[in-house]
Motif scaffolding. Sequence first.
Motif, PDB file in Angstrom:
ATOM      1  N   MET A   1     -24.810 -45.702  12.804  1.00 17.87           N
ATOM      2  CA  MET A   1     -25.311 -45.277  14.108  1.00 17.87           C
ATOM      3  C   MET A   1     -26.790 -45.609  14.263  1.00 17.87           C
ATOM      4  SD  MET A   1     -25.908 -41.388  15.461  1.00 17.87           S
ATOM      5  CE  MET A   1     -26.830 -41.011  14.021  1.00 17.87           C
ATOM      6  N   ASN A   2     -27.173 -45.959  15.476  1.00 17.67           N
ATOM      7  CA  ASN A   2     -28.599 -46.168  15.757  1.00 17.67           C
ATOM      8  C   ASN A   2     -29.146 -44.984  16.558  1.00 17.67           C
ATOM      9  OD1 ASN A   2     -28.444 -48.650  14.534  1.00 17.67           O
ATOM     10  ND2 ASN A   2     -28.069 -49.738  16.459  1.00 17.67           N
TER      11      ASN A   2
ATOM     12  N   GLU B   1     -28.368 -46.219  10.886  1.00 16.08           N
ATOM     13  CA  GLU B   1     -28.728 -47.604  10.551  1.00 16.08           C
ATOM     14  C   GLU B   1     -30.147 -47.898  10.981  1.00 16.08           C
ATOM     15  OE1 GLU B   1     -25.604 -50.332  12.043  1.00 16.08           O
ATOM     16  OE2 GLU B   1     -24.347 -48.645  11.349  1.00 16.08           O
ATOM     17  N   GLN B   2     -30.370 -47.859  12.279  1.00 16.33           N
ATOM     18  CA  GLN B   2     -31.693 -48.211  12.774  1.00 16.33           C
ATOM     19  C   GLN B   2     -32.249 -47.101  13.648  1.00 16.33           C
ATOM     20  OE1 GLN B   2     -32.057 -51.961  14.746  1.00 16.33           O
ATOM     21  NE2 GLN B   2     -32.479 -52.889  12.764  1.00 16.33           N
ATOM     22  N   ILE B   3     -33.562 -46.953  13.564  1.00 16.27           N
ATOM     23  CA  ILE B   3     -34.252 -46.031  14.471  1.00 16.27           C
ATOM     24  C   ILE B   3     -35.153 -46.895  15.354  1.00 16.27           C
ATOM     25  CG2 ILE B   3     -35.798 -44.053  14.661  1.00 16.27           C
ATOM     26  CD1 ILE B   3     -34.902 -43.263  11.802  1.00 16.27           C
TER      27      ILE B   3
ATOM     28  N   LEU C   1     -36.133 -43.887  35.691  1.00 16.39           N
ATOM     29  CA  LEU C   1     -36.362 -44.254  34.295  1.00 16.39           C
ATOM     30  C   LEU C   1     -35.082 -44.140  33.461  1.00 16.39           C
ATOM     31  CD1 LEU C   1     -38.830 -45.085  32.660  1.00 16.39           C
ATOM     32  CD2 LEU C   1     -39.287 -42.672  32.216  1.00 16.39           C
ATOM     33  N   SER C   2     -34.255 -43.174  33.812  1.00 20.61           N
ATOM     34  CA  SER C   2     -33.036 -42.956  33.029  1.00 20.61           C
ATOM     35  C   SER C   2     -32.118 -44.176  33.097  1.00 20.61           C
ATOM     36  CB  SER C   2     -32.302 -41.700  33.506  1.00 20.61           C
ATOM     37  OG  SER C   2     -31.764 -41.896  34.791  1.00 20.61           O
ATOM     38  N   ARG C   3     -32.259 -44.990  34.137  1.00 19.11           N
ATOM     39  CA  ARG C   3     -31.456 -46.218  34.232  1.00 19.11           C
ATOM     40  C   ARG C   3     -31.829 -47.186  33.114  1.00 19.11           C
ATOM     41  NH1 ARG C   3     -28.698 -47.276  38.988  1.00 19.11           N
ATOM     42  NH2 ARG C   3     -29.409 -45.991  40.706  1.00 19.11           N
ATOM     43  N   ILE C   4     -33.131 -47.283  32.852  1.00 21.07           N
ATOM     44  CA  ILE C   4     -33.589 -48.190  31.792  1.00 21.07           C
ATOM     45  C   ILE C   4     -33.102 -47.671  30.442  1.00 21.07           C
ATOM     46  CG2 ILE C   4     -35.614 -49.169  30.642  1.00 21.07           C
ATOM     47  CD1 ILE C   4     -37.145 -48.866  33.232  1.00 21.07           C
ATOM     48  N   VAL C   5     -33.316 -46.377  30.224  1.00 19.15           N
ATOM     49  CA  VAL C   5     -32.952 -45.797  28.935  1.00 19.15           C
ATOM     50  C   VAL C   5     -31.455 -45.980  28.690  1.00 19.15           C
ATOM     51  CG1 VAL C   5     -32.992 -43.732  27.498  1.00 19.15           C
ATOM     52  CG2 VAL C   5     -34.821 -44.119  29.164  1.00 19.15           C
ATOM     53  N   ALA C   6     -30.657 -45.748  29.721  1.00 16.69           N
ATOM     54  CA  ALA C   6     -29.203 -45.853  29.564  1.00 16.69           C
ATOM     55  C   ALA C   6     -28.791 -47.293  29.256  1.00 16.69           C
ATOM     56  CB  ALA C   6     -28.502 -45.352  30.829  1.00 16.69           C
ATOM     57  N   GLN C   7     -29.420 -48.252  29.930  1.00 15.03           N
ATOM     58  CA  GLN C   7     -29.083 -49.658  29.667  1.00 15.03           C
ATOM     59  C   GLN C   7     -29.423 -50.038  28.230  1.00 15.03           C
ATOM     60  OE1 GLN C   7     -30.348 -52.564  32.754  1.00 15.03           O
ATOM     61  NE2 GLN C   7     -30.549 -50.817  34.098  1.00 15.03           N
TER      62      GLN C   7
ATOM     63  N   ALA D   1     -26.964 -51.312  25.200  1.00 11.23           N
ATOM     64  CA  ALA D   1     -27.172 -52.619  24.571  1.00 11.23           C
ATOM     65  C   ALA D   1     -27.426 -52.485  23.073  1.00 11.23           C
ATOM     66  CB  ALA D   1     -28.339 -53.339  25.241  1.00 11.23           C
ATOM     67  N   GLU D   2     -28.073 -51.389  22.662  1.00  7.19           N
ATOM     68  CA  GLU D   2     -28.459 -51.233  21.259  1.00  7.19           C
ATOM     69  C   GLU D   2     -27.468 -50.360  20.482  1.00  7.19           C
ATOM     70  OE1 GLU D   2     -30.892 -52.843  19.890  1.00  7.19           O
ATOM     71  OE2 GLU D   2     -32.016 -53.564  21.638  1.00  7.19           O
ATOM     72  N   ASN D   3     -26.348 -50.046  21.096  1.00  4.12           N
ATOM     73  CA  ASN D   3     -25.305 -49.299  20.399  1.00  4.12           C
ATOM     74  C   ASN D   3     -25.834 -47.983  19.813  1.00  4.12           C
ATOM     75  OD1 ASN D   3     -22.733 -48.920  19.539  1.00  4.12           O
ATOM     76  ND2 ASN D   3     -23.009 -50.073  17.616  1.00  4.12           N
ATOM     77  N   ILE D   4     -26.469 -47.215  20.692  1.00  5.27           N
ATOM     78  CA  ILE D   4     -27.134 -45.984  20.275  1.00  5.27           C
ATOM     79  C   ILE D   4     -26.140 -44.820  20.215  1.00  5.27           C
ATOM     80  CG2 ILE D   4     -28.877 -44.276  20.999  1.00  5.27           C
ATOM     81  CD1 ILE D   4     -30.092 -46.971  20.030  1.00  5.27           C
ATOM     82  N   GLY D   5     -26.269 -43.989  19.203  1.00  2.00           N
ATOM     83  CA  GLY D   5     -25.400 -42.819  19.097  1.00  2.00           C
ATOM     84  C   GLY D   5     -26.124 -41.511  19.382  1.00  2.00           C
TER      85      GLY D   5
END
Lengths: 316, 253
Positions: B1-2, B55-57, B96-102, B106-110
């Motif tokens: 998970m990222n 995995e990644q932060i 701003l939440s639109r950017i964060v959600a995109q 894209a980065e497979n965030i959990g």
Amino acid sequence: MILIVAEHAGGKLGKSTLEMVTAARESGREGPITLLVLGSGVAEVANASAAYADQVLVADLPELATYNAELWAAATAQIAQEGEASTVMIGGSRSGREYAPRVAVKLDAPYLEDAIRLTSSGSALQAQRYTYLARVTETVEAEGPVIVVTVKPGSFAPAQAAGTAGEQYDVELTLPTPRVEVTGKSVEKTSRVALTEADVIVTGGRGVGSPENFSAYVEGLADAIGAGVGATRAVVDAGWRPYAEQVGQTGKTVQPGAYIALGVSGAVQHLSGMGKSKHIIAINKDAEAPIFKVADYGIVGDVNQIVPALIAEARK
Amino acid sequence: MNILTLVRQVPDAEARVKINAQAVDLEGTTLVIDGMDEYGVEEALRLRESGAAVEQIIALAVGPKRVEDALRTALAMGVDRAIHVETSERLDAVALSRIVAQIAQAENIGLILVGGQEADWDSQALGAATAERLGWPQLTWTNELKIEGDVLTGRHDVDDGNESFRATLPAVVTTQQGLNEPRYPTLPNIMKAKKKELRKDDLSQYGVQPMVRYVNAEIQTRARRNHMIDGKDPQAAAAQLLELLRNEAKVLS
Ligand SMILES: Cc1cc2nc3c(=O)[nH]c(=O)nc-3n(C[C@H](O)[C@H](O)[C@H](O)COP(=O)(O)OP(=O)(O)OC[C@H]3O[C@@H](n4cnc5c(N)ncnc54)[C@H](O)[C@@H]3O)c2cc1C
């Protein structure tokens, strides 16, 4: 319609709901004032609401027995859509500011957060709000067929009952299954007036010295003058008092008629939660304490000596 | 998970606020990573250190060129890489939440960590707005967090106390004081951070328009009476204060 989500607790309509009714009346936005009552066993609240609104929509469902962000957002957005609301007003409580953004996203509406004043010009709604830890008052503006607003508690006078009672209607809702499971809850109850409803608040800081002194001085004075009890973060972190009493950036925002700070230094994070109180009274042994800069009345002195004298004097 | 951790840059809490041309003027002001966001950065690192499968932060900031400094701080604390969406436009939380959600998609965030309240704009909306866009649960004002597999447990503050919770990832968590004590970046880590990736994105990639216009800002200058009473004689001081509260301020009967 202007849709106001009623805030209520323990079968009573919250003062913040009446403040939102005033905000709605003053806002210049279009449509009848509609109160939405969400909860379970809320007949009493719905009846009380009728005196302040053109209509009351009631969703009395077991699923709504306790607040949940996803349910509240879904219910509010659905009613706003069905009723073609021009404005959705939600209380600026911790929970209100938690689900209001979800309502705005669901409705694809602009969101004006924590308004202290509302005015319309044409189709635009202007809101004033505090920023920079309440040191700045900012004006923001949004336009749209529907706008979501949270109203900061204590910023508007509570509305008087209207001449005629609004009609009540039951509403049907399609609710999602909440994805957060509450596995335990600790409610910090005090027998005193709720902080956000209190007209006078006595707050204790680290300067009162100990949990025992806090009871003797802060609670003692509060009882003598019929006030609510507040605490600083330092006192809460030390475990002297429950978090529910914390005033400040990460605690409650209060705006009472009088705020009496005992042994409180006046850090910016504390001031941001109480700096708008009508009268600020500070007792601190350090004449240089920042709290005195915002005080209307200040006593430079030791709480151990001044407060017992105050309690005795108040009881006279 | 990222894990995605949001980072904003704000004036130091003790800094004086100035207004110029009806807006807050940050010229010459010491700017720091928002303390509330710092708890999120720290918590991401701790979750990994506690054995969660992280995995990644990734740290994300949206703002003018200077917010790079806040991202560098996050990188020096231990975040793996950073994304900077550069813009001088002020975006409200819902936009701003639109950017964060995109980016989350894209980065497979959990898990998204974001500060509970912004120290400059005092908004609490970004976490909740992002959660709604993604269709994720949100936990606000969190002061305890644990991950086991894809189960998130912890404790957070609510209107009338606090609650323990359980939710399944992905989720959005808003952080606050009490969650942890953020670490200081060490010199070696500050040096290492210089080599870490700091990706620059253009706002136009995200197709986001502000939904709220900023009209005006004014400093609060409420005149206070500053009526000082000498406390040397406690009895007399107490009597004088009560008299003022009753008759001048009229807040006591
Ligand atoms: C992100 C963040 C969020 C925060 N949120 C909050 C918040 O919500 N609320 C909050 O309160 N703080 C908050 N703080 C903490 C804040 O910065 C201060 O640390 C805190 O408010 C100090 O509490 P205090 O005034 O009780 O204690 P102190 O700063 O220790 O002050 C004690 C005062 O008592 C006086 N004193 C001592 N003895 C006596 C005596 N015998 N008689 C009279 N006076 C005496 C001293 O002169 C001193 O001024 C936050 C901090 C951060 C970083």
